[in-house]
Design a protein around this motif. Structure first.
Motif, mmCIF file in Angstrom:
data_model
loop_
_atom_site.group_PDB
_atom_site.id
_atom_site.type_symbol
_atom_site.label_atom_id
_atom_site.label_comp_id
_atom_site.label_asym_id
_atom_site.label_seq_id
_atom_site.Cartn_x
_atom_site.Cartn_y
_atom_site.Cartn_z
ATOM 1 N N TRP A 116 -0.089 48.356 -1.786
ATOM 2 C CA TRP A 116 -1.121 48.155 -0.775
ATOM 3 C C TRP A 116 -2.407 47.567 -1.361
ATOM 4 O O TRP A 116 -3.213 46.980 -0.633
ATOM 5 N N ARG A 117 -2.599 47.691 -2.676
ATOM 6 C CA ARG A 117 -3.824 47.146 -3.285
ATOM 7 C C ARG A 117 -3.910 45.629 -3.149
ATOM 8 O O ARG A 117 -5.004 45.061 -3.137
ATOM 9 N N ALA A 118 -2.735 44.971 -3.040
ATOM 10 C CA ALA A 118 -2.740 43.509 -2.976
ATOM 11 C C ALA A 118 -3.379 42.984 -1.704
ATOM 12 O O ALA A 118 -3.775 41.814 -1.645
ATOM 13 N N GLY A 119 -3.536 43.819 -0.682
ATOM 14 C CA GLY A 119 -4.107 43.345 0.575
ATOM 15 C C GLY A 119 -5.523 43.775 0.836
ATOM 16 O O GLY A 119 -6.030 43.562 1.947
ATOM 17 N N LEU A 120 -6.206 44.367 -0.148
ATOM 18 C CA LEU A 120 -7.549 44.883 0.071
ATOM 19 C C LEU A 120 -8.643 43.968 -0.446
ATOM 20 O O LEU A 120 -9.827 44.250 -0.245
ATOM 21 N N GLN A 121 -8.264 42.878 -1.105
ATOM 22 C CA GLN A 121 -9.274 42.055 -1.754
ATOM 23 C C GLN A 121 -10.101 41.258 -0.752
ATOM 24 O O GLN A 121 -11.328 41.304 -0.771
ATOM 25 N N ASN A 122 -9.438 40.530 0.126
ATOM 26 C CA ASN A 122 -10.123 39.722 1.126
ATOM 27 C C ASN A 122 -9.142 39.422 2.250
ATOM 28 O O ASN A 122 -7.997 39.890 2.248
ATOM 29 N N GLU A 123 -9.591 38.636 3.221
ATOM 30 C CA GLU A 123 -8.746 38.329 4.371
ATOM 31 C C GLU A 123 -7.523 37.507 3.980
ATOM 32 O O GLU A 123 -6.426 37.701 4.511
ATOM 33 N N THR A 124 -7.690 36.578 3.007
ATOM 34 C CA THR A 124 -6.550 35.790 2.548
ATOM 35 C C THR A 124 -5.499 36.671 1.887
ATOM 36 O O THR A 124 -4.292 36.509 2.105
ATOM 37 N N ARG A 167 -4.986 39.799 2.484
ATOM 38 C CA ARG A 167 -4.340 40.603 3.515
ATOM 39 C C ARG A 167 -3.271 39.786 4.241
ATOM 40 O O ARG A 167 -2.163 40.272 4.511
ATOM 41 N N THR A 168 -3.579 38.530 4.558
ATOM 42 C CA THR A 168 -2.597 37.663 5.210
ATOM 43 C C THR A 168 -1.390 37.430 4.317
ATOM 44 O O THR A 168 -0.244 37.444 4.781
ATOM 45 N N ASP A 169 -1.636 37.221 3.018
ATOM 46 C CA ASP A 169 -0.532 37.020 2.084
ATOM 47 C C ASP A 169 0.346 38.259 1.982
ATOM 48 O O ASP A 169 1.573 38.155 1.905
ATOM 49 N N GLN A 170 -0.274 39.430 1.970
ATOM 50 C CA GLN A 170 0.520 40.650 1.866
ATOM 51 C C GLN A 170 1.389 40.858 3.105
ATOM 52 O O GLN A 170 2.556 41.247 3.003
ATOM 53 N N ASP A 171 0.835 40.588 4.287
ATOM 54 C CA ASP A 171 1.634 40.700 5.507
ATOM 55 C C ASP A 171 2.818 39.733 5.474
ATOM 56 O O ASP A 171 3.945 40.091 5.852
ATOM 57 N N LYS A 172 2.566 38.533 5.018
ATOM 58 C CA LYS A 172 3.634 37.540 4.935
ATOM 59 C C LYS A 172 4.692 37.962 3.920
ATOM 60 O O LYS A 172 5.901 37.794 4.148
ATOM 61 N N ALA A 173 4.257 38.527 2.800
ATOM 62 C CA ALA A 173 5.207 38.982 1.785
ATOM 63 C C ALA A 173 6.091 40.105 2.324
ATOM 64 O O ALA A 173 7.294 40.143 2.060
#
Length: 709
Positions: free
Chosen positions: A487-495, A497-503
């Motif tokens: 979950w840490r991969a999606g906390l940095q910024n909006e981009t 978060r979008t990348d994590q959802d896609k992954a």
């Protein structure tokens, strides 16, 4: 087709050869042989003088026609078959034809070997990928002859005739092969059709006026392509030992995908030891609640059971008893995700059921790296531990890796399109370099043979540790994410978060891809009959995914015309045809039938399987394209190599058109096979009679020796 520097088409050349005058090669054959005349398109036809040969058939069943001749004249003294053809057929096998039973074949090759000016779509393939940006890739191979330096234009249209992609490429040489690659996103699930058209850019407008084009033929410039994305939504069971951030991001990501449904079973309170009081004998409920209401004993709170929350269930009955205990409850899910949950949560039977779910049912299992997973969760010597792609037991305690773990893809990982989020390796490495470092890592002793390490993490000491490991297990697949804080991969910024959802969506699509359903329907070219015969095969399974026997399988075939073309008839004009599939004699649970398409275009078949008790086991849909003309004209060159091999195997020879008269005069001098059938009683053979007498004598001697006579 008109060859280069020829005033006559191949059909006119062949008609002129057949219209041989008096004293020609035809009369020479009639002097010594009884001549039978045939021509073939989709089947073999008998004729008297070839006056009814119009060259307007839908297919050229060359191999089937030769086999029909061999069967028709079996046992008769057949001197040979004179075959006038260019060798391009819709049913010609990829390799050499089986010559068993064939008489000598004498091919007369019609056409020249020099390349002519023509563009032809040789083949098309469809690749379904789990990654989100291009779920469907269409590859096309185009043969270009006589168009060196010209600009090739390709247009891909959907079944409504709307262009979805276009490409232009420069043709390098006069006889080249151009590879085209289209990435499209179908607008709806299920079977869809696309129409690919290729042509020279300077002649593109001449498709509406074929008489003005310089190309040899335009019938091979179009191809219909069938794409089957499957019909969702596909259900995934998520089981977690506690509410965590991993579920939050996963649930949010899959909610945006209409082909995926996440069903969650989350434990919010652990099982606690039951209080023991001096109460009534046999009382199982908590005595503290006695007297507060008139509840039944089984409805009173029990502290010796975990508290579970169900999310995304279909109805109130789904998962009401906790994690599934039977195959009928677990097997409808296409994938199972286990997160932060120890092995003690499951019974021994449930752990064995999970193993069978992967190996026998063909499902997918993914374990995430929470603090209650892998070795810390006690999976070391369990059926689930056996199917994981990593060794959990460690001979000595290993020091945990340092914090600040950075994720990197391995060589095998780069080959997995569902793992990547960017178009190039440089951009992907840049994304991984800016991802927030991870801090929770599960230690394992190593990976099992046959497992693929797709991603690793590097700690501050420069050591690499496996992070994502996958492998095939039985009929299914297993994945192990060893990181516990994805979950840490999606906390940095909006981009991020979008990348994590896609992954997460791409990972879930990879999990459910290729997972079989209870009913599967396949359509493929039938090895029997004419080249365009379609073998429909439905494989049916019971709720335990065993072969379903004594079922009734029917299939409904619909003809859709030519999608994307205004020349095709509307789909609603054609009434569906219903067929009954027969059970296979070689494979249990397989039901099959042959279908012979009568028209060129797109077809869709839907199978329904009903078990012996009258319950519907499931339905399945498949689509295919019948286009024999495009298949035959994949190449306009004569297939001389195949004809030479056929003549060599059958004892014949290739005959040049100008040598027909000399061949006809010399044919009586060649050794012709003569087959004669003899029937005689076996007992009239002296050796057989002596053998029988010897057996009687030996039996009498043996009985005398043993005192039995």
């Amino acid at each position: 087709v008109r060859d280069r520097a020829e005033s006559l088409t191949r059909a006119e050349v062949q008609a002129r050869l057949l219209a041989d005058g008096p004293g020609g090669w035809g009369d020479a054959l009639e002097e010594n042989f009884q001549v039978r005349r045939y021509f073939f398109d989709a089947r073999l036809h008998s004729t008297r003088d070839y006056g009814d040969l119009t060259f307007d058939g839908r297919a050229s069943a060359l191999a089937t026609s030769l086999r029909s001749l061999a069967d028709r004249f079996r046992g008769q003294p057949l001197a040979g078959v004179l075959l006038l053809t260019d060798g391009n057929a819709t049913d010609a096998p990829q390799g050499l034809m089986d010559p068993t039973g064939l008489p000598p074949v004498y091919p007369v090759v019609i056409g020249q070997d020099e390349p002519i000016r023509d563009l032809a779509v040789r083949s098309t393939t469809v690749s379904l990928a789990a990654f989100e940006d291009a779920p469907v890739t269409i590859h096309a191979e185009v043969a270009a002859g006589g168009y060196a330096g010209s600009l090739l234009r390709a247009r891909l249209a959907d079944q409504d005739g709307q262009a979805v992609a276009e490409q232009t490429q420069r043709i390098p040489s006069g006889d080249a092969t151009v590879n085209l690659r289209f990435q499209v996103r179908p607008t709806r699930p299920g079977v869809q059709f696309y129409r690919l058209r290729v042509g020279a850019a300077e002649e593109w407008e001449q498709f509406s006026a074929p008489a003005t084009t310089t190309e040899a033929t335009l019938v091979n410039n179009d191809r219909l392509v069938a794409v089957d994305r499957g019909a969702g939504p596909h259900r995934i069971l998520y089981v977690a030992g506690r509410p965590n951030w991993e579920f939050k991001f996963l649930n949010r990501a899959l909610a945006e995908d209409d082909q995926l449904r996440l069903v969650a079973l989350i434990r919010v309170a652990r099982r606690e030891p039951k209080f023991t009081f001096r109460g009534r004998v046999g009382e199982s409920s908590n005595p503290l609640f006695r007297g507060f209401s008139n509840q039944a004993p089984e409805e009173i709170e029990r502290y010796d059971q975990p508290v579970l929350v169900r999310l995304g269930t279909r109805d109130a009955e789904e998962l009401a008893g906790g994690f599934p205990k039977t195959a009928e409850e677990l097997y409808p899910y296409r994938a199972v995700i286990v997160d932060d949950l120890e092995a003690e949560f499951f019974t021994r039977d449930q752990l064995t059921l999970l193993q069978k779910y992967v190996s026998e049912r063909g499902g997918a299992l993914l374990m995430l790296g929470g603090v209650g997973s892998y070795q810390d969760g006690g999976y070391g010597r369990t059926p689930v531990g056996d199917l994981l792609p990593v060794y959990l037991t460690t001979p000595t305690p290993a020091a945990p890796p340092a914090s600040g773990l950075q994720l990197r893809f391995t060589r095998e990982g780069w080959l997995q399109p569902w793992l990547r989020l960017r178009g190039t390796e440089k951009e992907e490495n840049s994304r991984l370099g800016t991802t927030s470092p991870f801090h929770v890592m599960n230690q394992v002793r190593g990976t099992k043979p046959g497992a693929s390490v797709l991603a690793v993490v590097e700690d501050g000491a420069g050591k690499s540790h496996p992070a994502l490991v996958t492998q095939r297990f039985g009929h299914g697949r297993v994945g192990a994410w060893l990181l516990g804080d994805l979950w840490r991969a999606g906390l940095q910024n909006e981009t991020a978060r979008t990348d994590q959802d896609k992954a997460w969506r791409q990972l879930a699509r990879w999990l459910v891809a290729d997972v079989p359903d209870r009913v599967q329907l396949d359509a493929q070219r039938s090895p029997e009959g004419a080249g365009q015969a379609i073998r429909l095969e439905a494989r049916a399974r019971d709720p335990k995914f065993q072969a379903l026997l004594n079922a009734t399988a029917t299939v409904q075939v619909r003809f859709l015309g030519v999608p994307g073309s205004t020349s095709g008839p509307p789909a609603q004009v054609h009434q569906p045809i219903q067929l009954t599939l027969e059970g296979s004699l070689t494979e249990p649970g397989l039901y099959e039938a042959n279908y012979f398409p009568r028209e060129t275009g797109a077809y869709v078949a839907e199978a329904t399987v009903v078990d012996a008790d009258g319950r519907t086991a499931g339905t399945a849909t498949v689509g295919w394209v019948a286009d024999p003309v495009a298949d035959e004209f994949r190449s306009t060159r004569p297939n001389r190599a195949w004809l030479e091999a056929l003549a060599r195997q059958t004892g014949g020879q290739v005959v040049a058109p100008e040598s027909l008269a000399r061949w006809a005069r010399n044919l009586p001098l060649r050794a012709a096979p003569i087959t004669e059938t003899w029937t005689f009683p076996l007992w009239h053979q002296p050796l057989v009679l002596l053998f029988a007498l010897g057996c009687f004598t030996a039996e009498w001697g043996l009985r005398r020796w043993k005192g039995a006579a």
